[in-house]
Design a protein around this motif. Structure first.
Motif, PDB file in Angstrom:
ATOM      1  N   GLY A  21       0.821  -1.213   0.000  1.00 20.53           N
ATOM      2  CA  GLY A  21       0.000   0.000   0.000  1.00 20.53           C
ATOM      3  C   GLY A  21       0.848   1.253   0.000  1.00 20.53           C
ATOM      4  O   GLY A  21       0.530   2.244  -0.664  1.00 20.53           O
ATOM      5  N   PHE A  22       1.975   1.201   0.714  1.00 21.08           N
ATOM      6  CA  PHE A  22       2.883   2.352   0.764  1.00 21.08           C
ATOM      7  C   PHE A  22       3.628   2.524  -0.560  1.00 21.08           C
ATOM      8  O   PHE A  22       3.769   3.622  -1.085  1.00 21.08           O
ATOM      9  N   LEU A  23       4.083   1.398  -1.125  1.00 21.11           N
ATOM     10  CA  LEU A  23       4.933   1.455  -2.327  1.00 21.11           C
ATOM     11  C   LEU A  23       4.167   1.751  -3.616  1.00 21.11           C
ATOM     12  O   LEU A  23       4.700   2.403  -4.514  1.00 21.11           O
ATOM     13  N   SER A  24       2.914   1.245  -3.721  1.00 23.78           N
ATOM     14  CA  SER A  24       2.234   1.292  -5.030  1.00 23.78           C
ATOM     15  C   SER A  24       2.138   2.696  -5.657  1.00 23.78           C
ATOM     16  O   SER A  24       2.439   2.820  -6.845  1.00 23.78           O
ATOM     17  N   ALA A 219       5.019  -3.560 -12.086  1.00 23.46           N
ATOM     18  CA  ALA A 219       5.258  -3.612 -10.629  1.00 23.46           C
ATOM     19  C   ALA A 219       4.082  -2.980  -9.881  1.00 23.46           C
ATOM     20  O   ALA A 219       3.597  -3.536  -8.886  1.00 23.46           O
ATOM     21  N   ALA A 220       3.602  -1.840 -10.391  1.00 22.75           N
ATOM     22  CA  ALA A 220       2.482  -1.142  -9.722  1.00 22.75           C
ATOM     23  C   ALA A 220       1.209  -1.990  -9.773  1.00 22.75           C
ATOM     24  O   ALA A 220       0.507  -2.135  -8.769  1.00 22.75           O
ATOM     25  N   MET A 221       0.923  -2.563 -10.937  1.00 26.17           N
ATOM     26  CA  MET A 221      -0.293  -3.395 -11.075  1.00 26.17           C
ATOM     27  C   MET A 221      -0.204  -4.643 -10.207  1.00 26.17           C
ATOM     28  O   MET A 221      -1.190  -5.081  -9.620  1.00 26.17           O
ATOM     29  N   LEU A 222       1.010  -5.196 -10.121  1.00 25.61           N
ATOM     30  CA  LEU A 222       1.209  -6.393  -9.288  1.00 25.61           C
ATOM     31  C   LEU A 222       0.943  -6.042  -7.816  1.00 25.61           C
ATOM     32  O   LEU A 222       0.268  -6.800  -7.113  1.00 25.61           O
ATOM     33  N   LEU A 223       1.445  -4.883  -7.389  1.00 27.29           N
ATOM     34  CA  LEU A 223       1.221  -4.470  -5.994  1.00 27.29           C
ATOM     35  C   LEU A 223      -0.273  -4.236  -5.738  1.00 27.29           C
ATOM     36  O   LEU A 223      -0.803  -4.660  -4.714  1.00 27.29           O
ATOM     37  N   PHE A 224      -0.966  -3.565  -6.688  1.00 28.99           N
ATOM     38  CA  PHE A 224      -2.418  -3.319  -6.547  1.00 28.99           C
ATOM     39  C   PHE A 224      -3.166  -4.641  -6.409  1.00 28.99           C
ATOM     40  O   PHE A 224      -3.967  -4.837  -5.517  1.00 28.99           O
ATOM     41  N   ARG A 225      -2.887  -5.551  -7.342  1.00 25.32           N
ATOM     42  CA  ARG A 225      -3.613  -6.835  -7.367  1.00 25.32           C
ATOM     43  C   ARG A 225      -3.251  -7.705  -6.168  1.00 25.32           C
ATOM     44  O   ARG A 225      -4.095  -8.414  -5.627  1.00 25.32           O
ATOM     45  N   LEU A 226      -1.992  -7.652  -5.771  1.00 32.33           N
ATOM     46  CA  LEU A 226      -1.555  -8.470  -4.637  1.00 32.33           C
ATOM     47  C   LEU A 226      -2.258  -8.074  -3.348  1.00 32.33           C
ATOM     48  O   LEU A 226      -2.584  -8.919  -2.524  1.00 32.33           O
ATOM     49  N   ARG A 227      -2.481  -6.773  -3.170  1.00 30.83           N
ATOM     50  CA  ARG A 227      -3.166  -6.313  -1.944  1.00 30.83           C
ATOM     51  C   ARG A 227      -4.553  -6.958  -1.864  1.00 30.83           C
ATOM     52  O   ARG A 227      -4.965  -7.448  -0.823  1.00 30.83           O
TER      53      ARG A 227
ATOM     54  N   ARG B  28     -11.261  -2.571  -9.411  1.00 31.96           N
ATOM     55  CA  ARG B  28     -12.542  -3.277  -9.219  1.00 31.96           C
ATOM     56  C   ARG B  28     -12.370  -4.513  -8.350  1.00 31.96           C
ATOM     57  O   ARG B  28     -13.213  -4.815  -7.517  1.00 31.96           O
ATOM     58  N   ARG B  29     -11.265  -5.218  -8.553  1.00 26.88           N
ATOM     59  CA  ARG B  29     -10.991  -6.419  -7.762  1.00 26.88           C
ATOM     60  C   ARG B  29     -10.844  -6.044  -6.276  1.00 26.88           C
ATOM     61  O   ARG B  29     -11.403  -6.694  -5.406  1.00 26.88           O
ATOM     62  N   MET B  30     -10.098  -4.965  -6.035  1.00 26.61           N
ATOM     63  CA  MET B  30      -9.893  -4.521  -4.650  1.00 26.61           C
ATOM     64  C   MET B  30     -11.229  -4.123  -4.021  1.00 26.61           C
ATOM     65  O   MET B  30     -11.518  -4.482  -2.880  1.00 26.61           O
ATOM     66  N   ARG B  31     -12.042  -3.376  -4.798  1.00 31.72           N
ATOM     67  CA  ARG B  31     -13.343  -2.914  -4.280  1.00 31.72           C
ATOM     68  C   ARG B  31     -14.246  -4.109  -3.966  1.00 31.72           C
ATOM     69  O   ARG B  31     -14.906  -4.144  -2.942  1.00 31.72           O
ATOM     70  N   SER B  32     -14.241  -5.094  -4.868  1.00 29.97           N
ATOM     71  CA  SER B  32     -15.102  -6.263  -4.676  1.00 29.97           C
ATOM     72  C   SER B  32     -14.677  -7.065  -3.435  1.00 29.97           C
ATOM     73  O   SER B  32     -15.518  -7.465  -2.633  1.00 29.97           O
ATOM     74  N   VAL B  33     -13.370  -7.285  -3.264  1.00 31.50           N
ATOM     75  CA  VAL B  33     -12.883  -8.021  -2.084  1.00 31.50           C
ATOM     76  C   VAL B  33     -13.235  -7.245  -0.815  1.00 31.50           C
ATOM     77  O   VAL B  33     -13.713  -7.814   0.165  1.00 31.50           O
ATOM     78  N   TRP B  34     -13.020  -5.940  -0.859  1.00 32.38           N
ATOM     79  CA  TRP B  34     -13.277  -5.112   0.326  1.00 32.38           C
ATOM     80  C   TRP B  34     -14.763  -5.146   0.700  1.00 32.38           C
ATOM     81  O   TRP B  34     -15.118  -5.266   1.877  1.00 32.38           O
ATOM     82  N   GLN B  35     -15.634  -5.059  -0.317  1.00 36.22           N
ATOM     83  CA  GLN B  35     -17.089  -5.105  -0.059  1.00 36.22           C
ATOM     84  C   GLN B  35     -17.496  -6.426   0.577  1.00 36.22           C
ATOM     85  O   GLN B  35     -18.290  -6.465   1.506  1.00 36.22           O
ATOM     86  N   GLN B  36     -16.913  -7.513   0.075  1.00 34.53           N
ATOM     87  CA  GLN B  36     -17.218  -8.838   0.645  1.00 34.53           C
ATOM     88  C   GLN B  36     -16.780  -8.917   2.103  1.00 34.53           C
ATOM     89  O   GLN B  36     -17.484  -9.452   2.953  1.00 34.53           O
ATOM     90  N   LEU B  37     -15.606  -8.340   2.399  1.00 37.81           N
ATOM     91  CA  LEU B  37     -15.096  -8.360   3.772  1.00 37.81           C
ATOM     92  C   LEU B  37     -15.982  -7.537   4.707  1.00 37.81           C
ATOM     93  O   LEU B  37     -16.268  -7.944   5.829  1.00 37.81           O
ATOM     94  N   VAL B  38     -16.444  -6.388   4.220  1.00 38.46           N
ATOM     95  CA  VAL B  38     -17.301  -5.520   5.036  1.00 38.46           C
ATOM     96  C   VAL B  38     -18.639  -6.208   5.296  1.00 38.46           C
ATOM     97  O   VAL B  38     -19.129  -6.211   6.437  1.00 38.46           O
ATOM     98  N   LEU B  39     -19.212  -6.826   4.256  1.00 40.38           N
ATOM     99  CA  LEU B  39     -20.488  -7.541   4.417  1.00 40.38           C
ATOM    100  C   LEU B  39     -20.363  -8.675   5.421  1.00 40.38           C
ATOM    101  O   LEU B  39     -21.204  -8.876   6.280  1.00 40.38           O
ATOM    102  N   ARG B  40     -19.269  -9.397   5.287  1.00 40.99           N
ATOM    103  CA  ARG B  40     -19.000 -10.532   6.165  1.00 40.99           C
ATOM    104  C   ARG B  40     -18.868 -10.052   7.615  1.00 40.99           C
ATOM    105  O   ARG B  40     -19.435 -10.650   8.528  1.00 40.99           O
TER     106      ARG B  40
END
Lengths: 253, 51
Positions: A21-24, A219-227, B28-40
């Protein structure tokens, strides 16, 4: 004696989540900036090629995406191998997150290659060794993602897809050396050695900028998706529950 | 672009679209995971309150 505590700390999901989150943003914005500079250099500042005219400018998106398609596969397979051998959960998350990015850039490499091939070779597609091996790479990415999706059990999905990723590594040297091993329509490497590239400096610097920009973007997309991947995999853990409680706008308790 | 404009701009266009799609799908993936966690978390909290 080597101190491996940093490595264990890095592989810890909560620590990695915060670090990513810090690096991305520090990777994402320089990536976009470098790509814009590289694109301007390639489209405006670089002189036309003496044989291909302005058609050669496709190199500035084709080469970085083709390079990235193989680099990402190497990252994905290495991470999958590490996950398979040492059972590091984060390694499987890296492999799973890298796959869609790799597939998208393999598609770009193929599409831009076709757009370059039509005016230069007279055809969008030829069953040339380089093109065919790059198409196989796209199928490997799609196969990897489909295989992951076919399992409900995450551990089984991780293991099965890791084996496929490792088997597919054999395609990487084939892609790289295909233009040397076989008679090919595709040209040979332009920047085999940085001290003696086969293109002039005016054309080379935008290409290097684009390669750097694309790599940072990956690298940025990997960090976003990894989170997101880490949060999803750790959804039953205490630290994720605490994080949701801290940051949820709904005030969940 | 010396007669190559359609090919050059299409190549840059495809690349730009894929870059944007990568950014949007990651968000979108982050938002979807986060929404699921909040609902849970909300469901768990409701269950605890009702017990």
């Amino acid at each position: 004696m080597l101190d491996w505590t940093w490595f264990h700390k890095l592989a810890s999901p909560p620590h990695f989540y915060r670090l990513a989150g810090f690096l991305s943003p520090w990777v994402f914005w320089p990536a976009l900036g470098t790509m814009v500079i590289g694109a301007y250099g390639g489209l405006v500042l670089a002189p036309p090629d003496y044989q291909q005219g302005d058609g050669f400018r496709i190199i500035y998106v084709h080469v970085p995406s083709a390079y990235l398609s193989t680099l990402i596969y190497a990252v994905m397979a290495s991470a999958a191998g590490i996950g398979l051998i040492w059972r590091i959960k984060l390694a499987h998350a890296v492999a799973a997150s890298a796959a869609p990015i790799g597939a998208s850039f393999t598609f770009v490499a193929l599409a831009t290659g076709m757009l370059w091939g039509k005016p230069m070779w007279g055809a969008y597609w030829a069953w040339d060794p380089r093109l065919t091996s790059e198409l196989i790479l796209l199928f490997l990415y799609l196969g990897y993602m489909s295989l992951r999706g076919a399992f409900e059990d995450l551990n089984k999905a991780d293991r099965a897809s890791a084996v496929l990723a490792l088997v597919g590594v054999v395609n990487l040297p084939i892609i790289h050396y295909s233009v040397i091993w076989w008679s090919s329509l595709h040209q040979g490497p332009s920047i085999k050695k940085l001290d003696s590239p086969s293109i002039t400096g005016d054309m080379l610097w935008p290409l290097l900028a684009m390669i750097l920009g694309f790599t940072l973007f990956f690298a940025a997309m990997l960090l976003f998706r990894l989170r997101a991947e880490v949060l999803d995999r750790e959804r039953n853990s205490r630290w994720v529950a605490d994080l949701v409680r801290e940051q949820s706008p709904l005030g969940v308790d | 672009m010396g007669g190559y404009a359609a090919f050059v701009w299409s190549a840059f266009g495809v690349t730009a679209v894929v870059i944007v799609v990568n950014i949007v799908s990651a968000r979108r993936r982050m938002r979807s995971v986060w929404q699921q966690l909040v609902l849970r978390a909300a469901r768990n909290s409701q269950r605890r309150t009702s017990q």
